[in-house]
Structures are given as structure tokens and as C-alpha cells.
Enzyme design. Sequence first.
Site, mmCIF file in Angstrom:
data_model
loop_
_atom_site.group_PDB
_atom_site.id
_atom_site.type_symbol
_atom_site.label_atom_id
_atom_site.label_comp_id
_atom_site.label_asym_id
_atom_site.label_seq_id
_atom_site.Cartn_x
_atom_site.Cartn_y
_atom_site.Cartn_z
ATOM 1 N N ARG A 52 42.055 -33.809 -16.597
ATOM 2 C CA ARG A 52 41.840 -32.594 -15.821
ATOM 3 C C ARG A 52 43.133 -32.179 -15.128
ATOM 4 N NH1 ARG A 52 35.933 -33.759 -13.215
ATOM 5 N NH2 ARG A 52 36.637 -35.901 -13.250
ATOM 6 N N TYR A 64 29.279 -30.977 -24.280
ATOM 7 C CA TYR A 64 29.028 -31.002 -22.829
ATOM 8 C C TYR A 64 28.200 -29.775 -22.430
ATOM 9 C CZ TYR A 64 30.174 -31.463 -17.821
ATOM 10 O OH TYR A 64 30.123 -31.609 -16.455
ATOM 11 N N THR A 116 35.994 -29.044 -9.193
ATOM 12 C CA THR A 116 36.036 -29.730 -7.901
ATOM 13 C C THR A 116 37.125 -30.797 -7.953
ATOM 14 O OG1 THR A 116 33.672 -29.342 -7.638
ATOM 15 C CG2 THR A 116 34.627 -31.057 -6.265
ATOM 16 N N ASP A 173 22.589 -48.049 -18.164
ATOM 17 C CA ASP A 173 22.820 -46.817 -18.926
ATOM 18 C C ASP A 173 21.533 -46.000 -18.879
ATOM 19 O OD1 ASP A 173 23.030 -44.865 -20.865
ATOM 20 O OD2 ASP A 173 24.078 -46.169 -22.299
HETATM 21 N N1 UDP Z 1 45.189 -27.966 -17.905
HETATM 22 C C1 UDP Z 1 46.552 -27.912 -18.040
HETATM 23 N N2 UDP Z 1 47.262 -29.083 -18.107
HETATM 24 C C2 UDP Z 1 46.687 -30.309 -18.037
HETATM 25 C C3 UDP Z 1 45.300 -30.368 -17.872
HETATM 26 C C4 UDP Z 1 44.571 -29.184 -17.808
HETATM 27 O O1 UDP Z 1 47.129 -26.824 -18.104
HETATM 28 O O2 UDP Z 1 47.428 -31.330 -18.125
HETATM 29 C C5 UDP Z 1 44.434 -26.709 -17.858
HETATM 30 C C6 UDP Z 1 43.229 -26.641 -18.804
HETATM 31 O O3 UDP Z 1 43.620 -26.230 -20.101
HETATM 32 C C7 UDP Z 1 42.360 -25.614 -18.108
HETATM 33 C C8 UDP Z 1 42.669 -25.832 -16.627
HETATM 34 O O4 UDP Z 1 43.893 -26.558 -16.558
HETATM 35 O O5 UDP Z 1 42.734 -24.310 -18.469
HETATM 36 C C9 UDP Z 1 41.611 -26.630 -15.891
HETATM 37 O O6 UDP Z 1 41.374 -27.763 -16.652
HETATM 38 P P1 UDP Z 1 40.397 -28.924 -16.199
HETATM 39 O O7 UDP Z 1 40.387 -29.916 -17.309
HETATM 40 O O8 UDP Z 1 40.796 -29.392 -14.850
HETATM 41 O O9 UDP Z 1 38.975 -28.259 -16.055
HETATM 42 P P2 UDP Z 1 38.104 -27.270 -16.993
HETATM 43 O O10 UDP Z 1 38.888 -26.847 -18.201
HETATM 44 O O11 UDP Z 1 36.917 -28.060 -17.316
HETATM 45 O O12 UDP Z 1 37.862 -26.130 -16.087
#
Ligand code: UDP
Length: 322
Positions: free
Chosen positions: A186, A145, A175, A56
Site C-alpha cells: 500500500r 477482493y 486508512t 481460520d
Molecule cells: N501506489 C503507488 N506506489 C506504491 C504503492 C501504491 O503509487 O508503492 C499507488 C496505487 O497504485 C494507488 C494508490 O497509491 O493508486 C493507493 O494505493 P493503496 O495500495 O494504498 O490503496 P488502494 O489502491 O487500495 O486504494
Amino acid sequence: MPRTLVTGGAGFLGSHLCEYLLKKGHEVIAMDNLLTGTITNIEHLQCEQFKFIKHDVTEYIYVGGPIDYILHFASPASPMDYLQLPIQTLKVGALGTHKALGLAKEKKATFLLASTSEVYGDPLVHPQNEEYWGHVNPVGPRGVYDEAKRFAEALTMAYHRTHGVDTKIVRIFNTYGPRMRPNDGRAIPTFIPQALRGEPITVFGDGSQTRSFCFVDDLVEGIYRLLMSDVHDPVNIGNPTEMTIKELAEEVVRLTGSRSEIIYKPLPVDDPKIRQPDITRAKKLLGWEPKVSLQDGLKKTIDWFRTLPEFQKVTASEVMEE
Ligand code: UDP
């Protein structure tokens, strides 16, 4: 042969970096506490030039012998992970970056920080260039974060200016690719398994929020170029092709040939409405731009998900039913 330490080496990006560095002739040490990373991601890398250390990095880091490069990639990185692990996320961004920078100073190693487009928060400037300072809510759920990475950037610049450490900062935009953890919260690793199982695709909000998705091979190439450059200011690495999340969901359904419907769930707090990298700096200073189209990248990622045992079972049982 350069000797390189990758923190978070058993994670999605870390494991791809280890693989790339081995191909470039580096001796690679992957360090990870396996909180969100997994040994499965690095099993195929076993060779004499590769070593794994379970540790860690928020605790003192000991590595014997010389180190030429340190790539600091240890951190929960999916919104679901850092919402569930808020204190670990703050600690690895703050204490972990401090330990990794201390090691870089001691070993006279080049240090590269994995930062993020989250430093721009819910941006008021579009597309986001590196001059923009961001629009971040420090006390919201994503603050753990975003602020950890902003602190990590400040600490990295302080070690550069005060101790003369050779530092680089990459701001990574969304990515995707093989070895993303299925259902890690994600969009892409959630949508693909949903589509392969024929379950509803869960779009958050009305799906009009935008993101710009970069295939992992392009990202790794950009990071390597930055590592070998003399650029100390932050550099955005990402794919500027922007789309709505609804469009992404439709593309995943189309490419998997799934019959899944799209359903809508509440939008998470502080979910950025728009995101697109301005990559002028990366183009000019690193001669880098992404090459893989979303369609090609998604196909490779879907093919990889299909190889996972859980999806092979789905296919087998479906065949038996038929
Ligand atoms: N998102 C979604 N459905 C899911 C997971 C994510 O609509 O099951 C949406 C989320 O709210 C965001 C976008 O997809 O607007 C990208 O989300 P991710 O978690 O991939 O990355 P980040 O929000 O960090 O850009």
C-alpha cells in the site's frame, strides 16, 4: 460487560478495534489465522478481558458462552496481499462471512461487516455516496477482493432480512496509521519506509490518481458509532480530503526530512483513478466526521515506523558512517 468477537483481530484495523473496545469496557476475543495479521499487533493488549484464538474463519467457528457483538474484519486488504492470496481472499469474504453471520444468528449478536470503497470499483460517480452501485471488473485481478466484499454485503443484508440479525455494514476508505505492515504494497506503508531509508519513492503511473486517507483513530471512532446505531444500510467511513498520490509522496518526503527522489513505475491493472468518500450519511446518522489532519496523522505514523528495529538500525549505521 459486553463480550465482543473481532475476526481479523491481529490485523492492522482489527488490533486498533480490539484496543478501542477494551477501553470502552468490552471483553474482547480476537480471532485470526495470522495469514496477514501478526501477534506483535496485539501483544500490548494482554489482560484478563482479552483473549486470542488462532482460527481460520472460513472453517466452522466455535466460541463458548454469550457474544454480544461480532466485528468481521478478517481478510487480506492490501492490493499486493489479495493479488498474492486470491483464493483465500474470496474464501474469507464468502465462506468466512457466512460462518461469522451464522455465529451472530446463533448467539443473537449484533454483526458488523468490514466492507470497502473497492465495492465502487473504478468509480464513475464522484465523490462516492452509498447509493452508487459501482463500476467493478469481476474478472480482473482486483475482482477477488471487490466481488468477495460485494457478496459479503449481499449475504449480510440477506441475514438481516431473512433471519432478523442486527447487522451493520461499514464501507472503509483508505486508512493509515501505526501498525500497518511495512512494505505491504500500500502507498503509505511503502512510501514511509522508502523515505526513512533514503530510497526512491515508487509512485505508480504518473501519480495523478487520487485517494483520500483517513487516520485510523478517526475510522475506529466512526465504526464504533455505527456498531451502536440502528443503521442497517451501508455507511461510508473515510476522510474526504482528496489528494493525488504524487502529492502524498511529496508530503511523506517533506515530513520525514528525507532526500528520496520520486520515481515512476507502471500503474497496476484496474487501479481506481479517483476516490473520495461522500460522508453525508455518516455525518447525519452517526454525528461522525474525521478530526485528524493528514499532516498530524502522517507524523504519528512516521514516528511509529521509526520505532521499528529495522529503522533504528538504519539511523545507527548512518550515525556511525558520519
Ligand atoms: N501506489 C503507488 N506506489 C506504491 C504503492 C501504491 O503509487 O508503492 C499507488 C496505487 O497504485 C494507488 C494508490 O497509491 O493508486 C493507493 O494505493 P493503496 O495500495 O494504498 O490503496 P488502494 O489502491 O487500495 O486504494
